[in-house]
Write a protein that holds these residues in place. Structure first.
Motif, PDB file in Angstrom:
ATOM      1  N   THR A 133       8.149  36.562 -45.242  1.00 28.18           N
ATOM      2  CA  THR A 133       8.742  36.929 -44.059  1.00 28.18           C
ATOM      3  C   THR A 133       8.203  38.149 -43.084  1.00 28.18           C
ATOM      4  OG1 THR A 133      10.648  36.181 -44.939  1.00 28.18           O
ATOM      5  CG2 THR A 133       9.999  34.568 -44.652  1.00 28.18           C
ATOM      6  N   CYS A 134       8.781  39.056 -43.966  1.00 32.67           N
ATOM      7  CA  CYS A 134       8.045  40.866 -43.860  1.00 32.67           C
ATOM      8  C   CYS A 134       7.124  40.773 -42.545  1.00 32.67           C
ATOM      9  CB  CYS A 134       8.334  41.750 -44.823  1.00 32.67           C
ATOM     10  SG  CYS A 134       9.103  42.124 -45.865  1.00 32.67           S
ATOM     11  N   VAL A 135       8.409  41.560 -41.555  1.00 29.75           N
ATOM     12  CA  VAL A 135       6.981  41.915 -40.385  1.00 29.75           C
ATOM     13  C   VAL A 135       6.470  43.198 -41.062  1.00 29.75           C
ATOM     14  CG1 VAL A 135       6.661  42.681 -38.171  1.00 29.75           C
ATOM     15  CG2 VAL A 135       8.800  41.513 -38.662  1.00 29.75           C
ATOM     16  N   THR A 136       4.671  42.940 -41.120  1.00 31.41           N
ATOM     17  CA  THR A 136       3.629  43.600 -41.284  1.00 31.41           C
ATOM     18  C   THR A 136       3.185  43.748 -40.130  1.00 31.41           C
ATOM     19  OG1 THR A 136       2.776  42.294 -42.302  1.00 31.41           O
ATOM     20  CG2 THR A 136       4.135  43.037 -43.883  1.00 31.41           C
ATOM     21  N   ARG A 137       1.689  45.162 -39.880  1.00 32.03           N
ATOM     22  CA  ARG A 137       1.057  45.321 -39.063  1.00 32.03           C
ATOM     23  C   ARG A 137       0.072  45.710 -39.865  1.00 32.03           C
ATOM     24  NH1 ARG A 137       1.500  45.579 -33.553  1.00 32.03           N
ATOM     25  NH2 ARG A 137       0.764  47.254 -33.613  1.00 32.03           N
ATOM     26  N   ALA A 138      -1.252  46.207 -38.943  1.00 32.66           N
ATOM     27  CA  ALA A 138      -2.616  46.524 -39.916  1.00 32.66           C
ATOM     28  C   ALA A 138      -1.675  48.474 -39.771  1.00 32.66           C
ATOM     29  CB  ALA A 138      -3.166  46.343 -38.451  1.00 32.66           C
ATOM     30  N   GLY A 139      -2.336  48.940 -41.135  1.00 29.64           N
ATOM     31  CA  GLY A 139      -2.413  49.882 -41.700  1.00 29.64           C
ATOM     32  C   GLY A 139      -1.350  50.548 -42.606  1.00 29.64           C
ATOM     33  N   MET A 140      -0.563  48.945 -43.066  1.00 26.99           N
ATOM     34  CA  MET A 140       0.374  48.801 -43.930  1.00 26.99           C
ATOM     35  C   MET A 140      -0.123  47.715 -44.821  1.00 26.99           C
ATOM     36  SD  MET A 140       3.785  47.583 -41.664  1.00 26.99           S
ATOM     37  CE  MET A 140       5.123  47.629 -42.691  1.00 26.99           C
ATOM     38  N   SER A 141      -1.207  47.829 -45.503  1.00 29.20           N
ATOM     39  CA  SER A 141      -2.280  47.540 -46.488  1.00 29.20           C
ATOM     40  C   SER A 141      -2.196  48.795 -47.674  1.00 29.20           C
ATOM     41  CB  SER A 141      -3.768  47.116 -46.377  1.00 29.20           C
ATOM     42  OG  SER A 141      -3.640  46.045 -45.839  1.00 29.20           O
ATOM     43  N   GLY A 142      -1.023  48.381 -49.107  1.00 23.70           N
ATOM     44  CA  GLY A 142      -1.448  49.155 -50.252  1.00 23.70           C
ATOM     45  C   GLY A 142      -0.272  49.021 -49.832  1.00 23.70           C
ATOM     46  N   GLY A 143       1.163  49.566 -49.165  1.00 26.34           N
ATOM     47  CA  GLY A 143       2.288  49.201 -49.187  1.00 26.34           C
ATOM     48  C   GLY A 143       2.990  49.064 -49.882  1.00 26.34           C
ATOM     49  N   PRO A 144       3.799  49.451 -51.022  1.00 22.17           N
ATOM     50  CA  PRO A 144       4.641  48.004 -51.727  1.00 22.17           C
ATOM     51  C   PRO A 144       5.891  47.294 -51.055  1.00 22.17           C
ATOM     52  CG  PRO A 144       6.305  50.177 -51.335  1.00 22.17           C
ATOM     53  CD  PRO A 144       4.719  50.366 -50.435  1.00 22.17           C
ATOM     54  N   VAL A 145       6.130  46.106 -51.959  1.00 20.84           N
ATOM     55  CA  VAL A 145       7.151  45.132 -51.981  1.00 20.84           C
ATOM     56  C   VAL A 145       8.201  45.269 -52.585  1.00 20.84           C
ATOM     57  CG1 VAL A 145       7.403  42.371 -51.694  1.00 20.84           C
ATOM     58  CG2 VAL A 145       5.534  43.523 -50.725  1.00 20.84           C
ATOM     59  N   LEU A 146       9.131  45.753 -52.198  1.00 30.38           N
ATOM     60  CA  LEU A 146       9.780  45.888 -53.101  1.00 30.38           C
ATOM     61  C   LEU A 146      11.835  45.083 -52.962  1.00 30.38           C
ATOM     62  CD1 LEU A 146      10.358  49.654 -51.291  1.00 30.38           C
ATOM     63  CD2 LEU A 146       9.884  49.619 -53.175  1.00 30.38           C
ATOM     64  N   ASP A 147      11.973  45.050 -53.965  1.00 25.97           N
ATOM     65  CA  ASP A 147      12.958  43.559 -54.128  1.00 25.97           C
ATOM     66  C   ASP A 147      14.405  44.766 -53.847  1.00 25.97           C
ATOM     67  OD1 ASP A 147      14.130  45.619 -56.488  1.00 25.97           O
ATOM     68  OD2 ASP A 147      14.089  44.404 -58.194  1.00 25.97           O
ATOM     69  N   ALA A 148      15.556  43.848 -54.517  1.00 23.00           N
ATOM     70  CA  ALA A 148      17.100  44.295 -53.461  1.00 23.00           C
ATOM     71  C   ALA A 148      17.298  45.889 -53.804  1.00 23.00           C
ATOM     72  CB  ALA A 148      17.768  43.251 -53.814  1.00 23.00           C
ATOM     73  N   ALA A 149      16.905  46.245 -55.745  1.00 23.58           N
ATOM     74  CA  ALA A 149      17.216  47.064 -56.170  1.00 23.58           C
ATOM     75  C   ALA A 149      16.190  48.174 -56.133  1.00 23.58           C
ATOM     76  CB  ALA A 149      17.036  46.545 -57.739  1.00 23.58           C
ATOM     77  N   GLY A 150      15.379  47.749 -55.512  1.00 21.08           N
ATOM     78  CA  GLY A 150      14.594  49.132 -55.106  1.00 21.08           C
ATOM     79  C   GLY A 150      13.381  49.357 -55.952  1.00 21.08           C
ATOM     80  N   GLY A 182     -11.238  58.453 -40.013  1.00 20.29           N
ATOM     81  CA  GLY A 182      -9.177  58.019 -38.881  1.00 20.29           C
ATOM     82  C   GLY A 182      -8.373  57.040 -39.288  1.00 20.29           C
ATOM     83  N   ASP A 183      -9.453  56.135 -39.501  1.00 21.03           N
ATOM     84  CA  ASP A 183      -8.375  54.429 -40.078  1.00 21.03           C
ATOM     85  C   ASP A 183      -6.775  55.363 -41.648  1.00 21.03           C
ATOM     86  OD1 ASP A 183     -10.511  54.636 -42.297  1.00 21.03           O
ATOM     87  OD2 ASP A 183     -11.363  52.425 -41.813  1.00 21.03           O
ATOM     88  N   PHE A 184      -6.649  53.737 -41.315  1.00 21.20           N
ATOM     89  CA  PHE A 184      -5.707  54.009 -42.814  1.00 21.20           C
ATOM     90  C   PHE A 184      -5.092  53.112 -43.497  1.00 21.20           C
ATOM     91  CE2 PHE A 184      -3.021  55.345 -38.693  1.00 21.20           C
ATOM     92  CZ  PHE A 184      -2.420  54.743 -39.234  1.00 21.20           C
ATOM     93  N   GLY A 185      -4.854  53.548 -44.451  1.00 24.91           N
ATOM     94  CA  GLY A 185      -3.708  52.314 -45.185  1.00 24.91           C
ATOM     95  C   GLY A 185      -2.482  53.154 -45.923  1.00 24.91           C
ATOM     96  N   SER A 186      -2.018  51.926 -46.662  1.00 24.31           N
ATOM     97  CA  SER A 186      -0.288  52.717 -46.893  1.00 24.31           C
ATOM     98  C   SER A 186      -0.560  52.934 -48.423  1.00 24.31           C
ATOM     99  CB  SER A 186       0.739  52.237 -46.814  1.00 24.31           C
ATOM    100  OG  SER A 186       0.472  52.033 -45.526  1.00 24.31           O
ATOM    101  N   GLY A 187       0.288  53.516 -49.185  1.00 25.42           N
ATOM    102  CA  GLY A 187      -0.079  53.121 -50.922  1.00 25.42           C
ATOM    103  C   GLY A 187       1.081  53.526 -51.625  1.00 25.42           C
ATOM    104  N   VAL A 188       2.105  53.626 -53.033  1.00 30.33           N
ATOM    105  CA  VAL A 188       3.154  53.572 -53.323  1.00 30.33           C
ATOM    106  C   VAL A 188       2.717  54.458 -54.643  1.00 30.33           C
ATOM    107  CG1 VAL A 188       3.792  51.999 -54.541  1.00 30.33           C
ATOM    108  CG2 VAL A 188       5.251  53.323 -53.832  1.00 30.33           C
ATOM    109  N   ILE A 189       3.393  55.700 -54.917  1.00 34.92           N
ATOM    110  CA  ILE A 189       3.912  56.724 -56.000  1.00 34.92           C
ATOM    111  C   ILE A 189       4.436  55.957 -57.167  1.00 34.92           C
ATOM    112  CG2 ILE A 189       4.127  58.818 -56.684  1.00 34.92           C
ATOM    113  CD1 ILE A 189       4.171  60.239 -54.162  1.00 34.92           C
ATOM    114  N   ILE A 190       3.844  56.035 -58.686  1.00 38.86           N
ATOM    115  CA  ILE A 190       4.323  54.642 -59.156  1.00 38.86           C
ATOM    116  C   ILE A 190       3.669  55.753 -60.937  1.00 38.86           C
ATOM    117  CG2 ILE A 190       3.698  52.707 -58.675  1.00 38.86           C
ATOM    118  CD1 ILE A 190       0.960  52.667 -60.176  1.00 38.86           C
ATOM    119  N   GLY A 191       3.204  57.246 -60.374  1.00 32.34           N
ATOM    120  CA  GLY A 191       3.238  58.006 -61.768  1.00 32.34           C
ATOM    121  C   GLY A 191       2.815  59.043 -61.442  1.00 32.34           C
ATOM    122  N   ARG A 192       3.581  59.978 -62.060  1.00 32.05           N
ATOM    123  CA  ARG A 192       4.085  61.828 -62.526  1.00 32.05           C
ATOM    124  C   ARG A 192       3.807  62.085 -63.845  1.00 32.05           C
ATOM    125  NH1 ARG A 192       6.762  66.255 -62.131  1.00 32.05           N
ATOM    126  NH2 ARG A 192       8.637  64.823 -62.463  1.00 32.05           N
TER     127      ARG A 192
END
Length: 308
Positions: A186-203, A41-51
């Motif tokens: 300095t972005c606000v983060t919380r438990a569960g956001m591990s694995g999520g992307p850090v994005l620049d100003a161009a996305g 039941g616990d979880f984290g995050s991720g980002v799609i980088i390929g198809r």
């Protein structure tokens, strides 16, 4: 063994990536960020980088933090973004993954690659250049935090801030294993956001989030769903630069169907400065050469100017 290889364009043909509004970056996050849930039941995050297409199915590659998926005694599911081909019924889908064959833990760093199959079409995030994520650069973090006291609902959170430090040059007195966490922000983060992307100003993806600094004088703790972690968060958080992943990735760009855009980020370019940002908030940046005798642009300093 093949590796993702890219070349820097010649100085006379340098392309410049345009900054986009924070709303547009948020839409990219909404279309590319996944939740990875375990059997307990616990979880984290991720980002799609390929198809890659295989018959009538699509094989997707997700980049996440290794501590999100490194428990051999658990099974995992990917909760996808809303498919582009979902029609009227716009909802996320749950996809089972095989822990033995669909998860690859990368060596020496807290990164993992997860594969899943689907007939649906999802947006693939663009990999950027973390070398341009210098101190002061505006960035965003996206992921699925655990429910808090104000709301019991799970929702994608998208927060903004700036790069506060680059930790690539290690202090010789430090014995701590960084696990690749070489960029702070300095972005606000919380438990569960591990694995999520850090994005620049161009996305573009410039890092993978995974640690939150705490004031208990203990090493920075992985932002999983472990409620036993103590100490108040300081506001500084850590990610692994995407260039670290590119150096370790053994599959080619063509094999996983990834998208790369390694160009400098500018909005308005003059002889010695650049302005990026949104209509109401501009970031003026000084430019310098990457190396002696080179005309390649490198963004190094950022100051914020609020416009009328």
């Amino acid at each position: 063994m093949s590796a993702l290889v890219f070349t820097q364009p010649a100085a006379h043909s340098i392309r410049i990536a345009n900054a986009i509004s924070s709303i547009q970056v948020g839409q990219i996050a909404k279309k590319t960020v996944v939740r990875i849930e375990s059997s307990i039941g616990d979880f984290g995050s991720g980002v799609i980088i390929g198809r890659k297409q295989q018959g009538d199915r699509n094989i997707y590659t997700v980049l996440t933090a290794a501590h999100v998926v490194n428990h051999a005694d658990r099974s995992y599911q990917v909760i996808s973004p809303v498919p582009l081909n979902s029609g009227v019924e716009k909802k996320r889908t749950t996809i089972d993954i095989n822990s033995a064959s669909d998860i690859k833990i990368l060596p020496q760093v807290d990164l993992a690659v997860v594969s899943f199959e689907s007939k649906n079409i999802f947006t693939v995030g663009t990999i950027g250049n973390s070398e341009y994520a210098e101190e002061g650069s505006p960035i965003y973090v996206a992921g699925f935090p655990l429910p808090g006291k104000a709301s019991s609902r799970i929702a994608l959170q998208f927060t903004g801030g700036m790069v506060s430090a680059r930790l690539d040059d290690k202090d010789p007195q430090s014995q701590e294993d960084s696990s690749g966490y070489d960029v702070a922000y300095t972005c606000v983060t919380r438990a569960g956001m591990s694995g999520g992307p850090v994005l620049d100003a161009a996305g573009r993806i410039v890092a993978i989030h995974g640690r939150g600094d705490r004031d208990n004088k203990e090493p920075d703790s992985p932002e999983g769903s472990d409620s036993s972690i103590v100490g108040e968060k300081t506001g500084f958080n850590l990610g692994i630069p995407i260039q670290t992943f590119l150096k370790l990735q053994t599959q080619s760009r063509q094999q996983i169907g990834s998208r790369l855009d390694l160009t400098p980020l500018n909005y308005e370019l003059s002889d010695n400065s650049a302005t990026i940002g949104t209509r109401n908030q501009k970031f003026n940046q000084r430019l310098r050469s990457k190396s002696a005798g080179s005309k390649i642009i490198d963004i190094t300093k950022v100051s914020i100017r609020i416009t009328d």
